[in-house]
Write a protein that holds these residues in place. Sequence first.
Motif, PDB file in Angstrom:
ATOM      1  N   ILE A  12       0.825  -1.209   0.000  1.00 12.00           N
ATOM      2  CA  ILE A  12       0.000   0.000   0.000  1.00 12.00           C
ATOM      3  C   ILE A  12       0.855   1.253   0.000  1.00 12.00           C
ATOM      4  N   ILE A  13       0.471   2.208  -0.839  1.00  7.82           N
ATOM      5  CA  ILE A  13       1.110   3.520  -0.860  1.00  7.82           C
ATOM      6  C   ILE A  13       0.058   4.589  -0.596  1.00  7.82           C
ATOM      7  N   PHE A  14       0.323   5.471   0.341  1.00 14.90           N
ATOM      8  CA  PHE A  14      -0.535   6.619   0.628  1.00 14.90           C
ATOM      9  C   PHE A  14       0.136   7.869   0.063  1.00 14.90           C
ATOM     10  N   ILE A  15      -0.669   8.723  -0.563  1.00 19.93           N
ATOM     11  CA  ILE A  15      -0.148   9.971  -1.112  1.00 19.93           C
ATOM     12  C   ILE A  15      -0.978  11.118  -0.540  1.00 19.93           C
ATOM     13  N   ALA A  16      -0.311  12.007   0.195  1.00 19.28           N
ATOM     14  CA  ALA A  16      -1.000  13.095   0.881  1.00 19.28           C
ATOM     15  C   ALA A  16      -0.472  14.436   0.416  1.00 19.28           C
ATOM     16  N   GLY A  17      -1.385  15.382   0.218  1.00 24.34           N
ATOM     17  CA  GLY A  17      -0.992  16.719  -0.202  1.00 24.34           C
ATOM     18  C   GLY A  17      -1.608  17.780   0.679  1.00 24.34           C
ATOM     19  N   GLY A  18      -0.787  18.708   1.175  1.00 29.70           N
ATOM     20  CA  GLY A  18      -1.312  19.816   1.973  1.00 29.70           C
ATOM     21  C   GLY A  18      -2.066  19.357   3.206  1.00 29.70           C
ATOM     22  N   ALA A  25      -5.014   8.321  -2.155  1.00 33.69           N
ATOM     23  CA  ALA A  25      -4.538   9.684  -2.396  1.00 33.69           C
ATOM     24  C   ALA A  25      -5.540  10.684  -1.830  1.00 33.69           C
ATOM     25  N   ILE A  26      -5.070  11.569  -0.956  1.00 36.82           N
ATOM     26  CA  ILE A  26      -5.948  12.574  -0.354  1.00 36.82           C
ATOM     27  C   ILE A  26      -5.233  13.920  -0.348  1.00 36.82           C
ATOM     28  N   GLY A  27      -5.897  14.919  -0.906  1.00 34.17           N
ATOM     29  CA  GLY A  27      -5.303  16.247  -0.968  1.00 34.17           C
ATOM     30  C   GLY A  27      -6.126  17.138  -1.878  1.00 34.17           C
ATOM     31  N   PRO A  28      -5.517  18.174  -2.437  1.00 31.52           N
ATOM     32  CA  PRO A  28      -6.240  19.054  -3.363  1.00 31.52           C
ATOM     33  C   PRO A  28      -6.791  18.261  -4.537  1.00 31.52           C
ATOM     34  N   MET A  29      -7.905  18.716  -5.078  1.00 28.02           N
ATOM     35  CA  MET A  29      -8.563  18.006  -6.182  1.00 28.02           C
ATOM     36  C   MET A  29      -7.621  17.783  -7.352  1.00 28.02           C
ATOM     37  N   ILE A  30      -6.846  18.802  -7.697  1.00 28.85           N
ATOM     38  CA  ILE A  30      -5.976  18.690  -8.861  1.00 28.85           C
ATOM     39  C   ILE A  30      -4.890  17.641  -8.617  1.00 28.85           C
ATOM     40  N   MET A  31      -4.414  17.552  -7.385  1.00 24.07           N
ATOM     41  CA  MET A  31      -3.425  16.532  -7.047  1.00 24.07           C
ATOM     42  C   MET A  31      -4.007  15.140  -7.194  1.00 24.07           C
ATOM     43  N   PRO A  90      -4.872   0.164  -8.384  1.00 28.34           N
ATOM     44  CA  PRO A  90      -6.185   0.623  -7.900  1.00 28.34           C
ATOM     45  C   PRO A  90      -6.006   1.764  -6.897  1.00 28.34           C
ATOM     46  N   THR A  91      -6.838   2.804  -7.016  1.00 27.30           N
ATOM     47  CA  THR A  91      -6.627   4.025  -6.237  1.00 27.30           C
ATOM     48  C   THR A  91      -7.920   4.541  -5.613  1.00 27.30           C
ATOM     49  N   ILE A  92      -7.843   4.876  -4.347  1.00 29.21           N
ATOM     50  CA  ILE A  92      -8.952   5.476  -3.612  1.00 29.21           C
ATOM     51  C   ILE A  92      -8.635   6.939  -3.342  1.00 29.21           C
ATOM     52  N   VAL A  93      -9.619   7.813  -3.544  1.00 22.40           N
ATOM     53  CA  VAL A  93      -9.456   9.236  -3.242  1.00 22.40           C
ATOM     54  C   VAL A  93     -10.562   9.679  -2.294  1.00 22.40           C
ATOM     55  N   SER A  94     -10.306  10.748  -1.557  1.00 21.85           N
ATOM     56  CA  SER A  94     -11.314  11.316  -0.662  1.00 21.85           C
ATOM     57  C   SER A  94     -11.855  12.611  -1.258  1.00 21.85           C
ATOM     58  N   CYS A 125     -20.680  13.116   0.860  1.00 20.96           N
ATOM     59  CA  CYS A 125     -20.909  13.005   2.298  1.00 20.96           C
ATOM     60  C   CYS A 125     -21.669  11.746   2.705  1.00 20.96           C
ATOM     61  N   VAL A 126     -22.536  11.221   1.854  1.00 25.35           N
ATOM     62  CA  VAL A 126     -23.318  10.043   2.235  1.00 25.35           C
ATOM     63  C   VAL A 126     -22.891   8.777   1.511  1.00 25.35           C
ATOM     64  N   ASP A 127     -22.332   8.905   0.317  1.00 26.48           N
ATOM     65  CA  ASP A 127     -21.846   7.742  -0.423  1.00 26.48           C
ATOM     66  C   ASP A 127     -20.347   7.552  -0.217  1.00 26.48           C
ATOM     67  N   GLY A 128     -19.662   8.528   0.314  1.00 32.54           N
ATOM     68  CA  GLY A 128     -18.224   8.499   0.501  1.00 32.54           C
ATOM     69  C   GLY A 128     -17.848   8.779   1.944  1.00 32.54           C
ATOM     70  N   PRO A 129     -16.775   9.565   2.170  1.00 38.01           N
ATOM     71  CA  PRO A 129     -16.146  10.470   1.197  1.00 38.01           C
ATOM     72  C   PRO A 129     -15.142   9.816   0.242  1.00 38.01           C
ATOM     73  N   GLU A 130     -14.852   8.503   0.418  1.00 32.49           N
ATOM     74  CA  GLU A 130     -13.841   7.873  -0.422  1.00 32.49           C
ATOM     75  C   GLU A 130     -14.464   7.145  -1.607  1.00 32.49           C
ATOM     76  N   PHE A 131     -13.814   7.294  -2.764  1.00 30.77           N
ATOM     77  CA  PHE A 131     -14.306   6.691  -4.008  1.00 30.77           C
ATOM     78  C   PHE A 131     -13.132   6.156  -4.827  1.00 30.77           C
ATOM     79  N   ASP A 132     -13.469   5.347  -5.808  1.00 31.84           N
ATOM     80  CA  ASP A 132     -12.494   4.854  -6.764  1.00 31.84           C
ATOM     81  C   ASP A 132     -11.988   6.039  -7.599  1.00 31.84           C
ATOM     82  N   GLY A 133     -10.729   6.384  -7.443  1.00 27.56           N
ATOM     83  CA  GLY A 133     -10.180   7.545  -8.127  1.00 27.56           C
ATOM     84  C   GLY A 133     -10.183   7.430  -9.638  1.00 27.56           C
ATOM     85  N   HIS A 134     -10.198   6.201 -10.152  1.00 28.56           N
ATOM     86  CA  HIS A 134     -10.212   6.003 -11.601  1.00 28.56           C
ATOM     87  C   HIS A 134     -11.602   6.179 -12.195  1.00 28.56           C
ATOM     88  N   GLN A 135     -12.619   6.273 -11.308  1.00 26.06           N
ATOM     89  CA  GLN A 135     -13.993   6.431 -11.760  1.00 26.06           C
ATOM     90  C   GLN A 135     -14.532   7.841 -11.550  1.00 26.06           C
TER      91      GLN A 135
END
Length: 307
Positions: A108-114, A192-198, A212-216, A243-253
Amino acid sequence: MYRILSADKPAANIYRMVVEAPRVAQRCEPGQFLIVKNEEEGERIPLTICDYDREKGTITIVFQPVGASTTKMAELKEGDHFMDIVGPLGRPSDLTELSEEELKKKKIIFIAGGVGTAPVYPQVKWLYEHGVKADAIIGAKTKDLVILEKEFSEVCNLHITTDDGSYGREGMVTKCLEDLIAEGHSYDHCVAIGPMIMMKFVSLLTKKLGIPTIVSMNPVMVDGTGMCGACRLLVGGEVKFACVDGPEFDGHQVDFDQAMKRLQMYKTEEGRAMLKLQEGETHSGNCGNCSDSADQKQEGSGKEADA
């Protein structure tokens, strides 16, 4: 009333508070968030949970002032109180659904921004407590904006990168990930969690790499209950609410371009009116397209609430 036990400033314009909230601390899991109110007539502010201590009954929040309410929040000191705290809300990290045996097989790799570094911490800490020492990349513009370095270094294999090269590796988090893979590291799960553009560019890279990637999608939340329509997303072509389905989702989707454009429109009254007109019944909850959102809203604001 929820007493602030400590308050400090770990980096420029970033604030951290440890708050007494025993019921939230007992029930929260990595990946979830809460809503705070400074005062009776104050704005509801959704914030991810940075840390929690079940024995002490405390939670830790980290935030950056971006408007009037969070600017007022930054003025609070040790001994002051929040009027209300509601939580835990949202779905926990999908990693919490796996057995320890399954977790130990993952790379597992976590990527955090700001400020996104804050909600990553409880996940790497939780994994460490379950016998898994993941890799993590913390990205910041400069050395002075790096937060939680000590905490991360105790529970994961930490890599720091700064845009200007003032600390750690030089470059964006995506370059750091590419460098790690070139050095022989391999991963089969990314968060990966951080600014949207990141998150967008991390997801583009990991899709190419087959990780496979999860984003918040916490950055798009406003009300936190699915009723305002601010966090409406397209995920795999389907309407979801962060807020109700997440906050985490498949980043590729996730349709990041649509989400970023919509977020900018939502900031103005004219933009909100246009979104409501364009989206009709799908503007907020109960649209019929979003994973039993009505039931989740009742659960999130009812039996799990600490208010």
